[in-house]
Write an enzyme that holds these catalytic residues in place. Structure first.
Site, PDB file in Angstrom:
ATOM      1  N   HIS A   1      -3.832   0.756  -4.778  1.00  0.00           N
ATOM      2  CA  HIS A   1      -3.236  -0.364  -5.485  1.00  0.00           C
ATOM      3  C   HIS A   1      -3.543  -0.269  -6.969  1.00  0.00           C
ATOM      4  O   HIS A   1      -4.694  -0.255  -7.370  1.00  0.00           O
ATOM      5  CB  HIS A   1      -3.785  -1.692  -4.962  1.00  0.00           C
ATOM      6  CG  HIS A   1      -3.315  -2.019  -3.585  1.00  0.00           C
ATOM      7  ND1 HIS A   1      -2.280  -2.887  -3.342  1.00  0.00           N
ATOM      8  CD2 HIS A   1      -3.721  -1.569  -2.385  1.00  0.00           C
ATOM      9  CE1 HIS A   1      -2.084  -2.963  -2.040  1.00  0.00           C
ATOM     10  NE2 HIS A   1      -2.940  -2.169  -1.436  1.00  0.00           N
TER      11      HIS A   1
ATOM     12  N   SER B   1       0.818  -1.224   0.000  1.00  0.00           N
ATOM     13  CA  SER B   1       0.000   0.000   0.000  1.00  0.00           C
ATOM     14  C   SER B   1       0.844   1.264   0.000  1.00  0.00           C
ATOM     15  O   SER B   1       1.681   1.447   0.886  1.00  0.00           O
ATOM     16  CB  SER B   1      -0.878   0.062   1.253  1.00  0.00           C
ATOM     17  OG  SER B   1      -1.669  -1.075   1.357  1.00  0.00           O
TER      18      SER B   1
ATOM     19  N   ALA C   1       2.750  -2.309   4.277  1.00  0.00           N
ATOM     20  CA  ALA C   1       2.549  -1.301   5.310  1.00  0.00           C
ATOM     21  C   ALA C   1       2.162  -2.064   6.568  1.00  0.00           C
ATOM     22  O   ALA C   1       1.397  -3.026   6.498  1.00  0.00           O
ATOM     23  CB  ALA C   1       1.431  -0.358   4.892  1.00  0.00           C
TER      24      ALA C   1
ATOM     25  N   MET D   1      -1.864  -7.149   7.451  1.00  0.00           N
ATOM     26  CA  MET D   1      -2.939  -8.004   6.921  1.00  0.00           C
ATOM     27  C   MET D   1      -2.556  -8.656   5.587  1.00  0.00           C
ATOM     28  O   MET D   1      -3.437  -8.978   4.784  1.00  0.00           O
ATOM     29  CB  MET D   1      -4.207  -7.170   6.720  1.00  0.00           C
ATOM     30  CG  MET D   1      -4.653  -6.377   7.929  1.00  0.00           C
ATOM     31  SD  MET D   1      -6.029  -5.292   7.502  1.00  0.00           S
ATOM     32  CE  MET D   1      -6.055  -4.221   8.961  1.00  0.00           C
ATOM     33  N   SER D   2      -1.248  -8.833   5.362  1.00  0.00           N
ATOM     34  CA  SER D   2      -0.834  -9.384   4.057  1.00  0.00           C
ATOM     35  C   SER D   2       0.435 -10.204   4.228  1.00  0.00           C
ATOM     36  O   SER D   2       0.735 -10.679   5.323  1.00  0.00           O
ATOM     37  CB  SER D   2      -0.582  -8.228   3.082  1.00  0.00           C
ATOM     38  OG  SER D   2       0.544  -7.470   3.485  1.00  0.00           O
TER      39      SER D   2
ATOM     40  N   ASN E   1       2.227   3.444  11.037  1.00  0.00           N
ATOM     41  CA  ASN E   1       1.534   3.963  12.240  1.00  0.00           C
ATOM     42  C   ASN E   1       1.934   3.086  13.406  1.00  0.00           C
ATOM     43  O   ASN E   1       2.360   1.949  13.209  1.00  0.00           O
ATOM     44  CB  ASN E   1       0.005   3.865  12.033  1.00  0.00           C
ATOM     45  CG  ASN E   1      -0.428   2.430  11.711  1.00  0.00           C
ATOM     46  OD1 ASN E   1      -0.305   1.964  10.575  1.00  0.00           O
ATOM     47  ND2 ASN E   1      -0.908   1.726  12.723  1.00  0.00           N
TER      48      ASN E   1
ATOM     49  N   HIS F   1      -5.661  -9.212  -1.195  1.00  0.00           N
ATOM     50  CA  HIS F   1      -5.711  -9.437   0.250  1.00  0.00           C
ATOM     51  C   HIS F   1      -6.794 -10.454   0.604  1.00  0.00           C
ATOM     52  O   HIS F   1      -7.858 -10.479   0.002  1.00  0.00           O
ATOM     53  CB  HIS F   1      -6.012  -8.124   0.983  1.00  0.00           C
ATOM     54  CG  HIS F   1      -4.944  -7.084   0.823  1.00  0.00           C
ATOM     55  ND1 HIS F   1      -4.956  -6.181  -0.209  1.00  0.00           N
ATOM     56  CD2 HIS F   1      -3.841  -6.817   1.553  1.00  0.00           C
ATOM     57  CE1 HIS F   1      -3.892  -5.394  -0.102  1.00  0.00           C
ATOM     58  NE2 HIS F   1      -3.204  -5.749   0.958  1.00  0.00           N
TER      59      HIS F   1
ATOM     60  N   TYR G   1      -8.600 -10.254   3.173  1.00  0.00           N
ATOM     61  CA  TYR G   1      -9.786  -9.532   3.668  1.00  0.00           C
ATOM     62  C   TYR G   1     -10.705  -9.044   2.564  1.00  0.00           C
ATOM     63  O   TYR G   1     -11.851  -8.689   2.805  1.00  0.00           O
ATOM     64  CB  TYR G   1      -9.394  -8.362   4.585  1.00  0.00           C
ATOM     65  CG  TYR G   1      -8.577  -7.258   3.948  1.00  0.00           C
ATOM     66  CD1 TYR G   1      -9.145  -6.376   3.027  1.00  0.00           C
ATOM     67  CD2 TYR G   1      -7.244  -7.099   4.273  1.00  0.00           C
ATOM     68  CE1 TYR G   1      -8.390  -5.374   2.449  1.00  0.00           C
ATOM     69  CE2 TYR G   1      -6.481  -6.097   3.703  1.00  0.00           C
ATOM     70  CZ  TYR G   1      -7.056  -5.238   2.786  1.00  0.00           C
ATOM     71  OH  TYR G   1      -6.308  -4.258   2.208  1.00  0.00           O
ATOM     72  N   GLU G   2     -10.211  -9.041   1.331  1.00  0.00           N
ATOM     73  CA  GLU G   2     -11.075  -8.647   0.215  1.00  0.00           C
ATOM     74  C   GLU G   2     -12.074  -9.757  -0.115  1.00  0.00           C
ATOM     75  O   GLU G   2     -13.001  -9.541  -0.899  1.00  0.00           O
ATOM     76  CB  GLU G   2     -10.235  -8.322  -1.020  1.00  0.00           C
ATOM     77  CG  GLU G   2      -9.382  -7.071  -0.865  1.00  0.00           C
ATOM     78  CD  GLU G   2      -8.490  -6.824  -2.076  1.00  0.00           C
ATOM     79  OE1 GLU G   2      -8.968  -6.231  -3.046  1.00  0.00           O
ATOM     80  OE2 GLU G   2      -7.338  -7.266  -2.051  1.00  0.00           O
TER      81      GLU G   2
ATOM     82  N   HIS H   1      -6.802   4.535   7.425  1.00  0.00           N
ATOM     83  CA  HIS H   1      -6.154   4.201   6.158  1.00  0.00           C
ATOM     84  C   HIS H   1      -5.474   5.439   5.565  1.00  0.00           C
ATOM     85  O   HIS H   1      -4.430   5.339   4.924  1.00  0.00           O
ATOM     86  CB  HIS H   1      -7.194   3.623   5.194  1.00  0.00           C
ATOM     87  CG  HIS H   1      -6.606   3.101   3.922  1.00  0.00           C
ATOM     88  ND1 HIS H   1      -5.637   2.107   3.891  1.00  0.00           N
ATOM     89  CD2 HIS H   1      -6.828   3.429   2.615  1.00  0.00           C
ATOM     90  CE1 HIS H   1      -5.303   1.854   2.624  1.00  0.00           C
ATOM     91  NE2 HIS H   1      -6.005   2.649   1.844  1.00  0.00           N
TER      92      HIS H   1
END
Ligand code: HPA
Length: 276
Positions: A65, A34, A117, A215-216, A239, A87, A89-90, A251
């Site tokens: 992306h 990201s 990220a 998350m990846s 962050n 991802h 989560y998608e 985000h």
């Protein structure tokens, strides 16, 4: 879950499509996370192929992306760069998330640089830091290697004791020093998302030995290791993770930090591509 046969047919179709369009076959794959897509601007003799044109590729839906594969050379090294990834989560299955890594494998790619990220858990880290991933903890609740094993692609029970190649990490730490980047390493914990973690989850992750969270990456790294590739991973701490600072996570903040350090990130990845 797709069957063994279906998987190999899909792979063969994606491979032959790309073999027709691409002239130089890559030896090294790079996945840009990201807000970190600018590295693709360095690619020479580039051939850009949007994911939607590659047979059986899923389509990326997340903001930030680009969703394309770029083939070409960087300082003479033959690379294939993924600008944007899929991802879990998608809503994709793990085997869809990692399909591009299989495609790289059947194109002959021998090494993979993965970037992401991440939220910083280790208090020594700061937003904007680039951290080498030295190991991971898979908390996604799934695994792309689950199901029938295609022995032509790799072993049933792959070894992950050098999942993030030690020799490459040592070189990367050296390159970081040369570029004035603080050389730091950490353990990456992968959550399924899409929500950011709760403060209690972050305390738990710290207790079990995680330095950053995201998350990846873990699905792709598992498949790359299964495929016998060497792997190098870099997290951009965008962050501090939830509950560490009195702030909310967004985000927007993630993208802002990634964009802020993008130039340094690009120089680092360029150094890696040249030296690894
Ligand atoms: N948590 C999970 N994924 C992330 C974060 C985070 O704090 N920051 C960027 N990706």
């Amino acid at each position: 879950m797709i069957s063994e046969k279906e998987h190999s047919v899909k792979l063969a179709e994606a491979r032959s499509y790309l073999m027709e369009r691409v002239t130089t076959m890559p030896e090294l794959g790079v996945i840009l996370g990201s807000g970190l897509g600018a590295f693709a601007d360095l690619i020479e003799e580039e051939i850009v192929i949007p994911y939607k044109e590659i047979p059986h590729f899923p389509i990326s839906t997340v903001e930030g992306h680009a969703g394309q594969m770029v083939f070409g050379t960087v300082d003479g090294r033959k690379v294939v760069v993924m600008q944007g990834r899929f991802h879990f989560y998608e809503g994709y299955a793990m085997q869809e998330v990692t399909f591009p890594i299989r495609v790289m494998q059947v194109l002959g790619v021998k090494g993979l640089i993965v970037t992401n990220a991440a939220g910083g858990i280790n208090a020594a880290f700061h937003p904007g830091d680039l951290i080498l991933i030295k190991d991971h903890i898979n908390l996604m609740g799934d695994n792309p290697l689950r199901g029938a094993n295609l022995s032509s692609l790799g072993p049933r029970f792959p070894d992950l004791s050098d999942g993030y190649n030690l020799e490459w990490r040592q070189k990367a730490l050296e390159i970081a020093r040369e570029l004035g980047i603080k050389p730091q390493e950490g353990v990456y914990a992968a959550m399924s998302g899409p929500n950011y973690e709760t403060p209690a989850e972050i305390r738990y992750l710290r207790t079990i030995g995680a330095d950053m969270v995201g998350m990846s990456t873990v699905p792709e790294v598992l498949v790359a290791n299964h495929a016998g590739m060497r792997v190098l991973g870099i997290s951009c701490v965008t962050n501090m993770a939830a509950g560490i600072l009195p702030q909310k996570l967004s985000h927007v903040e993630v993208m802002e930090t990634a964009n802020r350090i993008e130039k340094q990130f690009v120089r680092f990845v360029q150094g890696l591509v040249r030296e690894l």
